[in-house]
Design an enzyme around this catalytic site. Structure first.
Site, short mmCIF file in Angstrom:
data_model
loop_
_atom_site.label_atom_id
_atom_site.label_comp_id
_atom_site.label_asym_id
_atom_site.label_seq_id
_atom_site.Cartn_x
_atom_site.Cartn_y
_atom_site.Cartn_z
N LYS A 66 4.73 -4.40 12.29
CA LYS A 66 3.68 -3.71 11.53
C LYS A 66 2.80 -2.80 12.60
O LYS A 66 2.43 -3.53 13.69
CB LYS A 66 2.91 -4.36 10.54
CG LYS A 66 1.74 -3.65 9.82
CD LYS A 66 1.20 -4.57 8.88
CE LYS A 66 0.10 -4.03 8.02
NZ LYS A 66 -0.62 -5.07 7.00
N SER A 125 -0.71 -3.67 2.18
CA SER A 125 -0.78 -2.71 3.21
C SER A 125 0.57 -2.52 4.11
O SER A 125 0.67 -1.62 4.62
CB SER A 125 -1.99 -3.02 4.10
OG SER A 125 -2.18 -4.17 4.76
N SER A 164 -1.23 -8.56 1.81
CA SER A 164 -0.60 -7.25 2.21
C SER A 164 0.71 -7.58 2.59
O SER A 164 1.37 -6.52 2.99
CB SER A 164 -1.40 -6.91 3.45
OG SER A 164 -2.36 -5.99 2.85
N1 GLN Z 1 -5.22 -4.97 -0.62
C1 GLN Z 1 -6.08 -5.98 -0.09
C2 GLN Z 1 -7.17 -4.82 0.65
O1 GLN Z 1 -6.94 -3.65 0.39
C3 GLN Z 1 -5.41 -6.78 0.94
C4 GLN Z 1 -5.24 -5.81 2.25
C5 GLN Z 1 -4.67 -6.82 3.23
O2 GLN Z 1 -4.06 -8.18 2.89
N2 GLN Z 1 -4.38 -6.52 4.58
O3 GLN Z 1 -8.12 -5.39 1.55
#
Ligand code: GLN
Length: 496
Positions: free
Chosen positions: A76, A151, A175
């Site tokens: 990532k 994400s 994410s």
């Molecule tokens: N969807 C969540 C957010 O927007 C989780 C993001 C994540 O786990 N990095 O913060």
């Protein structure tokens, strides 16, 4: 043809049946064929990857016996990779080349993995759809007019589309697990501290955790055994010894107590899609047929997990992202000679950050400000403690907790961008594991009538990834989902 797993590729190189160069060429071909449509990668390092693969093939004596020798992997783009551009899918870091590797990346390399590229994600990991990437959205290989989740969307797509068998992601509020669920693969968020966060571009430091996205639970266990462990460079990493996660996969779940927070899942605010609910119910029955027992548990404060998460996460983000000032890192707005320092900061951040990142910095700054701190930030910390206690109570009666990973299957690109609240609600089942610091895994549990993957989420006790992986693997053995693969994607669906 069944597509190989991480374990297959490892064995193929160890036994001399396949060379690392062949495996690398295959990964690069799969990327070249599909990524123009899927958008999984921000950066592909074909030549460097082939050179490293060749050196691993040449130097068999050094690499034989290393757990991931010769296996192509994707990382990532919020994990630092020495000499390889690391952008967090943000304009502000578009040209940033780190001088060091994240510990998890260094451990993969020491195990013999070959990095082929850096995967697309929501900007600074803020989002649930990958649409917050400053570069381009990623697309779901099961339906290319749909989001892959986020994400870590690019990492999920890379694995789901067979570009690599392992990708690293990060999980602050779901994410890793949510994109894994929406793309029909396995995603593991280890216990907070189980994997060093050194070299992970910080979003919310008390919630962030690195983990693997893979095809099978066995592959996730193998990957975790490589990247887990304490690290002097991360004071929050757990010094406890790392279990043999592969040995934990016995298939035996007789007597295992699975806690199900029925009231939370059935509650109308969770908004669970009927197809998701029925696949989830069937998955529980599969585990029961193997000898597990269902127990009803209450997570009374979990309904408040989303507001709690979005207060804590934005507060920490506003502080962590203060470092991007146009001086020390990344993008600096062109100056016109008359500008003072504050103007340069303001313009660099104005031009370098996208809309969602700005929204969170503003929210986080607000909840930390004098006069609001007690009402918002402090209150959220108190509710966080209650949520952690809910899990302590649940684990007095259960060995793992089961929920759907995401209330809905993958939605269409663009469907929720105008409504951040709708986007945040997708995180209802994932954020509480981060707030409580617990390990959680998403494993495929079938498809909706429209052919979209659904994920089963299991959450485990603190540092008990072994039980979590054993339960998930036992389910996977009976469910047989790893046989299902999306067709190779070379053209996008027509917009609906
Ligand atoms: N969807 C969540 C957010 O927007 C989780 C993001 C994540 O786990 N990095 O913060």
């Amino acid at each position: 043809m069944t597509t190989p797993t991480l374990v297959d590729l490892r064995d193929a190189w160890q036994s001399g049946r396949r060379s690392a160069v062949e495996l690398c060429e295959e990964a690069l071909t799969a990327i070249a064929q599909q990524d123009a449509v899927l958008g999984a990668f921000n950066t592909v390092i074909g030549e460097a990857a082939l050179a490293r693969a060749a050196s691993i093939d040449r130097d068999r004596a050094t690499w034989a016996g290393r757990p991931l020798a010769g296996v192509p992997v994707a990382i990532k783009d919020n994990l630092c990779t020495r000499g390889i551009r690391t952008t967090a899918s943000s304009r502000i870091l578009e040209a940033f080349v780190p001088p060091y590797d994240a510990t998890a990346v260094a451990k993969l390399q020491a195990a013999g993995a070959v990095i082929v590229g850096k995967t697309n994600c929501d900007e600074f990991a803020m989002g649930s759809s990958n649409e917050n990437s400053a570069f381009r959205p990623a697309r779901n290989p099961w339906a290319t007019d749909r989001i892959p989740g986020g994400s870590s969307g690019g990492s999920a797509v890379a694995v789901a589309a067979g570009m690599t068998t392992l990708a690293l992601g990060s999980d602050t509020g779901g994410s890793i697990r949510q994109p894994a669920a929406l793309c029909g693969i396995v995603g593991l968020k280890p216990t907070y501290g189980r994997v060093s966060r050194y070299g992970l571009l910080a979003f919310a430091s008390s919630l962030d955790q690195i983990g693997p996205l893979t095809w099978t639970v066995r592959d996730a266990a193998l990957a975790l055994s490589v990247i887990a462990g304490g690290d002097p460079a991360d004071a929050t990493s757990a010094p406890q010894p790392v279990a043999d996660y592969l040995a934990a996969l016995t298939g035996d779940v007789r007597g295992l107590r699975i806690g199900v927070p029925t009231a939370l899942i059935d509650g109308h605010h969770a908004g669970v899609d009927p197809d998701v609910a029925s696949k989830f119910g069937a998955a529980l029955q599969t585990l029961v047929a193997r000898g597990a027992r269902l127990v009803d548990i209450a997570l009374p404060n979990a309904a408040a997990a989303i507001p709690t998460y979005y207060l804590v996460a934005t507060a920490e983000a506003s502080s962590n992202l203060a470092r991007y000032d146009g001086v020390r890192y990344g993008y600096r707005a062109p100056a016109d000679g008359r500008d003072d320092l504050r103007t340069m900061y303001r313009r660099s951040r104005e031009q370098g950050f996208g809309a969602e990142v700005k929204r969170r910095i503003m929210l986080g700054t607000y909840v930390l400000s004098a006069g609001y701190y007690d009402a918002y930030y402090l209150k959220a910390q108190q509710v966080r403690t209650l949520i952690r206690r809910d899990y302590d109570e649940a684990f007095a009666h259960a060995d793992v907790v089961a929920m759907p990973t995401s209330p809905t299957p993958a939605f269409r690109l663009g469907e929720r961008v105008a409504d951040p609240m709708q986007m945040y609600l997708a995180d209802i089942f994932t954020v509480s594991a981060n707030l409580a610091g617990l390990p959680a895994i998403s494993v495929p549990c079938g498809f909706t009538a429209a052919g979209l993957p659904v994920g089963l989420q299991l959450t485990g006790r603190h540092l008990d990834e072994a039980t979590l992986l054993r339960a998930a693997d036992a389910y996977e053995r009976d469910a047989g989902w790893p046989e299902h693969r999306p067709a190779r994607v070379t053209t996008a669906a027509e917009p609906a």
